[in-house]
Write a protein that holds these residues in place. Sequence first.
Motif, short mmCIF file in Angstrom:
data_model
loop_
_atom_site.label_atom_id
_atom_site.label_comp_id
_atom_site.label_asym_id
_atom_site.label_seq_id
_atom_site.Cartn_x
_atom_site.Cartn_y
_atom_site.Cartn_z
N PRO A 133 2.96 7.19 -6.03
CA PRO A 133 2.75 8.12 -7.34
C PRO A 133 1.49 9.06 -6.31
O PRO A 133 1.71 10.47 -7.49
N LEU A 134 0.87 9.18 -5.89
CA LEU A 134 0.30 10.21 -5.54
C LEU A 134 1.17 10.93 -4.60
O LEU A 134 1.01 12.73 -4.96
N ALA A 135 2.01 10.59 -3.56
CA ALA A 135 2.38 11.56 -2.44
C ALA A 135 3.97 12.08 -3.80
O ALA A 135 3.71 13.79 -3.77
N TYR A 195 0.98 -1.16 -0.37
CA TYR A 195 -0.23 -0.33 -0.42
C TYR A 195 0.97 1.16 -0.03
O TYR A 195 0.78 2.55 -0.56
N ASN A 196 2.57 1.33 0.71
CA ASN A 196 2.71 2.60 1.03
C ASN A 196 3.32 2.54 -0.70
O ASN A 196 3.60 4.29 -1.40
N GLY A 256 1.99 17.58 1.74
CA GLY A 256 0.87 16.14 0.94
C GLY A 256 1.34 15.29 0.97
O GLY A 256 1.25 14.25 1.35
N PRO A 257 2.93 14.58 0.81
CA PRO A 257 2.76 13.56 0.32
C PRO A 257 2.95 13.31 2.58
O PRO A 257 2.45 11.67 2.36
N VAL A 283 -0.48 11.56 2.63
CA VAL A 283 -0.57 10.40 1.98
C VAL A 283 -0.46 9.42 2.73
O VAL A 283 -0.64 8.46 3.51
N ALA A 301 0.47 4.21 -2.20
CA ALA A 301 1.18 5.04 -2.43
C ALA A 301 1.62 6.53 -3.23
O ALA A 301 1.51 7.32 -3.06
N VAL A 357 2.68 13.08 -6.91
CA VAL A 357 2.46 14.72 -7.50
C VAL A 357 1.92 15.51 -6.74
O VAL A 357 1.92 16.37 -6.24
N LEU A 358 1.97 15.11 -5.78
CA LEU A 358 1.44 16.39 -4.21
C LEU A 358 3.34 16.97 -3.51
O LEU A 358 3.20 17.83 -2.59
N THR A 408 3.32 20.15 -2.84
CA THR A 408 2.80 20.71 -1.77
C THR A 408 3.70 20.74 -0.76
O THR A 408 2.78 20.92 0.88
#
Length: 237
Positions: A143-145, A137-138, A154-155, A158, A141, A147-148, A151
């Motif tokens: 790719p989303l981290a 799961y990490n 953000g990571p 996430v 996560a 992208v953020l 910020t």
Amino acid sequence: MSHVPAAVTKAFGQLGDRAVRRVAAKSIAVTMAVFAGAGVGLWFGLELLRQSAWFAALLPPSIGGPLIIVVWLAVTLVGFWLLFRAVALTVLQFFADEVVAAVEARHYPALAKTAQPLPLTREVAVASRGLLRMLGYNLLALPLAAVLLFTAVGPGLVFLAVNAVLLGRECTDMAWLRHCRGAEKANPVPFAERVLLGAVVAGMMLVPVLGLIAPVIGAAAGTHLVLRRLTCEASAA
């Protein structure tokens, strides 16, 4: 109203128990040994790389030597930060029964009599599944981290959210598996409470020193949440 704060408070209150202190000491020692062994292995691996002919041809010793040290430090620190939760929780799985039994004996003696300790083969299977879930799961996560990343926070948010879900499940399953009678997926603790507990444990793991005992606190608090539910169900029946 959530019962997580009370469960965590009770968990801290039981740190004085010899059984809990013993588990904390063993889990910390094994976790640190795992990372120390990995660090030593990485160092020797990089040293072999540095001594190879193609590496020497690519970079002169004056650059290659310091570069190896920088790479070793970076990989070791990042690896510790990324993998500490997974490794610490996996190690604790092998001693979790002792923590759960200590909480049962002190606070839930009636349920302690009906508990079914997990055999070693089951503990290995549970720990392996938990480790694979956490790593998987990490990784999902990441790719989303990424992208953020712009910020700044953000990571971190996430990974906190992902690990809150995972840690909440693992910390309550440690107790539930001793009482589930085969219904492993019927964890009685509501999802929201599990996530809140997981977030508390994940937050503690970010604090120096406190992070070392966070898995033990999580296991004890998770036991309170599970056994409180079982006690209420028994009373209602």
